[in-house]
Write a protein that holds these residues in place. Structure first.
Motif, PDB file in Angstrom:
ATOM      1  N   ALA A  33      50.915  59.694  16.279  1.00  0.00           N
ATOM      2  CA  ALA A  33      52.088  60.625  16.132  1.00  0.00           C
ATOM      3  C   ALA A  33      52.365  61.163  17.670  1.00  0.00           C
ATOM      4  N   CYS A  34      53.258  62.055  17.712  1.00  0.00           N
ATOM      5  CA  CYS A  34      53.719  62.301  18.995  1.00  0.00           C
ATOM      6  C   CYS A  34      53.036  63.271  19.000  1.00  0.00           C
ATOM      7  N   ARG A  35      52.142  64.306  20.186  1.00  0.00           N
ATOM      8  CA  ARG A  35      51.355  65.046  21.114  1.00  0.00           C
ATOM      9  C   ARG A  35      51.793  66.351  20.450  1.00  0.00           C
ATOM     10  N   VAL A  36      53.205  66.153  21.066  1.00  0.00           N
ATOM     11  CA  VAL A  36      53.541  67.774  20.459  1.00  0.00           C
ATOM     12  C   VAL A  36      53.901  67.624  19.480  1.00  0.00           C
ATOM     13  N   CYS A  37      55.099  67.240  18.389  1.00  0.00           N
ATOM     14  CA  CYS A  37      56.070  67.720  17.367  1.00  0.00           C
ATOM     15  C   CYS A  37      55.190  67.470  16.295  1.00  0.00           C
ATOM     16  N   GLY A  38      54.155  65.861  16.353  1.00  0.00           N
ATOM     17  CA  GLY A  38      53.088  65.002  15.248  1.00  0.00           C
ATOM     18  C   GLY A  38      54.651  64.507  14.311  1.00  0.00           C
ATOM     19  N   HIS A  39      55.580  63.754  15.532  1.00  0.00           N
ATOM     20  CA  HIS A  39      56.443  63.351  14.625  1.00  0.00           C
ATOM     21  C   HIS A  39      56.125  61.718  15.162  1.00  0.00           C
ATOM     22  N   ASP A  40      56.108  60.816  13.200  1.00  0.00           N
ATOM     23  CA  ASP A  40      55.478  59.605  13.440  1.00  0.00           C
ATOM     24  C   ASP A  40      56.090  58.637  13.995  1.00  0.00           C
ATOM     25  N   GLU A  99      61.079  58.227  24.801  1.00  0.00           N
ATOM     26  CA  GLU A  99      61.167  59.622  24.385  1.00  0.00           C
ATOM     27  C   GLU A  99      60.850  59.709  22.492  1.00  0.00           C
ATOM     28  N   CYS A 100      60.445  61.035  22.460  1.00  0.00           N
ATOM     29  CA  CYS A 100      59.847  61.788  20.712  1.00  0.00           C
ATOM     30  C   CYS A 100      61.734  61.388  20.511  1.00  0.00           C
ATOM     31  N   ALA A 101      62.415  60.849  19.092  1.00  0.00           N
ATOM     32  CA  ALA A 101      63.151  61.348  19.476  1.00  0.00           C
ATOM     33  C   ALA A 101      63.625  62.862  18.345  1.00  0.00           C
ATOM     34  N   ASN A 102      62.032  62.911  18.444  1.00  0.00           N
ATOM     35  CA  ASN A 102      62.139  65.074  17.344  1.00  0.00           C
ATOM     36  C   ASN A 102      62.292  65.874  18.259  1.00  0.00           C
ATOM     37  N   CYS A 103      61.457  65.632  19.838  1.00  0.00           N
ATOM     38  CA  CYS A 103      61.008  66.754  20.324  1.00  0.00           C
ATOM     39  C   CYS A 103      61.232  66.663  21.916  1.00  0.00           C
ATOM     40  N   GLY A 104      61.449  65.226  21.679  1.00  0.00           N
ATOM     41  CA  GLY A 104      61.988  64.914  23.397  1.00  0.00           C
ATOM     42  C   GLY A 104      60.890  64.844  24.357  1.00  0.00           C
ATOM     43  N   ALA A 105      59.749  64.255  23.911  1.00  0.00           N
ATOM     44  CA  ALA A 105      58.066  64.442  25.032  1.00  0.00           C
ATOM     45  C   ALA A 105      58.670  63.232  25.364  1.00  0.00           C
ATOM     46  N   HIS A 106      58.263  62.898  26.595  1.00  0.00           N
ATOM     47  CA  HIS A 106      58.180  61.470  27.662  1.00  0.00           C
ATOM     48  C   HIS A 106      56.950  60.924  26.702  1.00  0.00           C
TER      49      HIS A 106
END
Ligand code: FE
Length: 129
Positions: free
Chosen positions: A44-51, A93-100
């Motif tokens: 999952a995304c380290r920033v927002c937890g999105h799978d 990028e994470c589609a939920n939060c934009g994290a690289h």
């Protein structure tokens, strides 16, 4: 990444995680937490937890970064043209939060022929089916 409070991320993330996720950094190969990680589960995304990625699509690319043939769902990542280093690459990028997360290249194995080259620092693994 307008919706994310950067000051709180400075507190919550390591300097490397912050650099990779918010400043499009890249961890050094063979140094991350997950390049040689083989458990079954979800990244999952380290920033927002999105799978983002499932262990079933992870493979040994030999690059020293976690490598996947596909995201966990088509809509879970965004792909953007990146010309930062005088070459054309596709940023992921994470589609939920934009994290690289990393980049995607077209030299991957079957079935997709794609190689999602992702920084461990952008990911958080959890075990599961
Ligand atoms: Fe995210």
């Amino acid at each position: 990444m307008e919706t994310i409070d950067k000051a709180s991320l400075r507190q919550r993330l390591t300097p490397l995680q912050y650099h990779v996720c918010l400043e499009e950094g890249t961890e050094r190969p063979f140094t991350g937490e997950y390049w040689n990680h083989h458990e079954a589960g979800v990244y999952a995304c380290r920033v927002c937890g999105h799978d983002l990625f499932a262990s079933a699509t992870k493979y040994e690319s030999g690059t020293g970064w976690p490598s996947f043939t596909a995201p966990i769902a088509e809509e879970s990542v965004l792909e953007k043209e990146d010309r930062n280093l005088f070459m054309r690459r596709t940023e992921v990028e994470c589609a939920n939060c934009g994290a690289h997360l990393g980049h995607v290249f077209d030299d991957g194995p079957r079935p997709t022929g794609l190689r999602y080259c992702i920084n461990s620092a952008s990911l958080q693994f959890r075990q599961g089916p």
